[in-house]
Design an enzyme around this catalytic site. Sequence first.
Site, short mmCIF file in Angstrom:
data_model
loop_
_atom_site.label_atom_id
_atom_site.label_comp_id
_atom_site.label_asym_id
_atom_site.label_seq_id
_atom_site.Cartn_x
_atom_site.Cartn_y
_atom_site.Cartn_z
N TYR A 57 -24.87 11.36 -34.40
CA TYR A 57 -26.16 12.04 -35.14
C TYR A 57 -26.77 11.59 -35.34
CZ TYR A 57 -22.12 15.66 -35.49
OH TYR A 57 -21.72 16.45 -34.76
N GLN A 192 -12.18 21.12 -34.93
CA GLN A 192 -13.96 21.56 -34.43
C GLN A 192 -14.13 21.80 -33.13
OE1 GLN A 192 -18.37 19.76 -35.77
NE2 GLN A 192 -15.87 19.45 -36.79
N LYS A 231 -35.94 33.47 -34.57
CA LYS A 231 -37.08 32.24 -34.69
C LYS A 231 -37.52 32.26 -33.78
CE LYS A 231 -36.01 30.91 -39.46
NZ LYS A 231 -35.90 29.74 -40.37
N GLN A 300 -33.86 26.61 -46.80
CA GLN A 300 -33.32 27.15 -45.30
C GLN A 300 -31.39 26.97 -46.10
OE1 GLN A 300 -33.27 24.35 -42.37
NE2 GLN A 300 -35.52 25.83 -41.14
#
Length: 327
Positions: A57, A192, A231, A300
Site C-alpha cells: 500500500y 482476510q 456517493k 470519515q
Amino acid sequence: MEYRKLGNTDLNLSVITYGAFAIGGNMWGGNEQKDSINSVRASIDHGVTTLDTAPFYGFGLSEEMIGQAIKGYDRSKIQLLTKFGLVWDGSNKGHGEHFFDAEEAGKAIPVYKYTSKANVIKEVEESLTRLQTDYIDLLQVHWPDNSTPIAETMEALEILIQQGKIRAAGVSNYSVDQVKEARQTLDIVSNQVGYSMLNRTIEHDLVPYALENNLGIIVYSPMERGLLTGKYFKEGQLKNNDHRNGYFQQFDLKKVEAFLATLTPLAHDKGVSLAQLVLRWTSLQPAISIVLAGSRNAEQAIINAKSMDISIFPDEMSFINLALAKI
C-alpha cells in the site's frame, strides 16, 4: 465499539478495523498525508484499536504513516496487522509469480507474489522499521504464491512467532483448500477476504469452514471501495488514475443504485449514513470477525467507527436481505 477475539488467540480486535489501503495513495488517485494520519488518530480516539496495512500500500508509505500516527498512544492497546508477499522492487531476483503491473508516476511497476522463507523474514524486518515497532500483532500472507510451497511460508511464520516478532499468523485471499493445507504446518488464525453485500461467495464454503474450525474471517472491501456509500452515483467523477474507474464496471450499476435507493429510507429513519448501515450489516454476518473500513480524513474515520452504535433488528435485516436478493 465492539471487540472480538480472533480465532484461538488472545488478540481482542475492534470490529471496525482501520483499513489502510487507500492512504497509501497508489491506485487511489493519490492522498493527503496529513489528512490520512489524522484519520488514523481519529479512529483510535473513537475506539478503533486495530489497524490493517501492508507493504504494497503506497509501496511502504501506508506502513510509514501508520507508524507516525500511533506515536503517543499506548502500543499495548493497539493491534497492528500487516502483510507480506507482494514484491515490487526487484528484490525477488527473478523468482515468484507475476501478479500485475502497478502504476506509479506514470510508470509501470511489475508486482510479484513471492512468499519464500527468506523473503518473509526480510519483509518483516522492513515492516517493523516502517511501523516503528518491535512486534506485529497479526502477520498475513497477502496473496497465495503458486511458486512457493505453502509449507515453506508457514515454517517462516512459525519462526517469527517463536522469535516474538509476530504474535499470530494469518493468510489473505486463500481458498478453503489452501487454508487446510496451511494448517497442516501452522495453526493460522484468520483469512482476510473480500466480502460485501455485492460479493457473498465466501458464504458457500469459507464461512461454514470458519464456523466449524475456529478460523477468524477478516473482511475487506465491505463497501466495495466506496460504491455502497452511494456517493459515486451523486458525484460520479473519479480521478483518471483511480483504479475504481474499472473496478466498478463489474457490477450492474443500475441495480446497485436502485438497491441503495431502497435502503436510504431505513438509513434516514435511523439517522445514519448508507455507509454506516452497510458496515453494521456486514459486521453482523455469521463468522465475520472484523470489518476493514478505510477513510481519507478524520470525519470519515469517525463515521466508520460510529457504525457499531447502530442496531439492526430482525425485521430490518429481513428487509435488507430481501432487497439484496433483487440485485
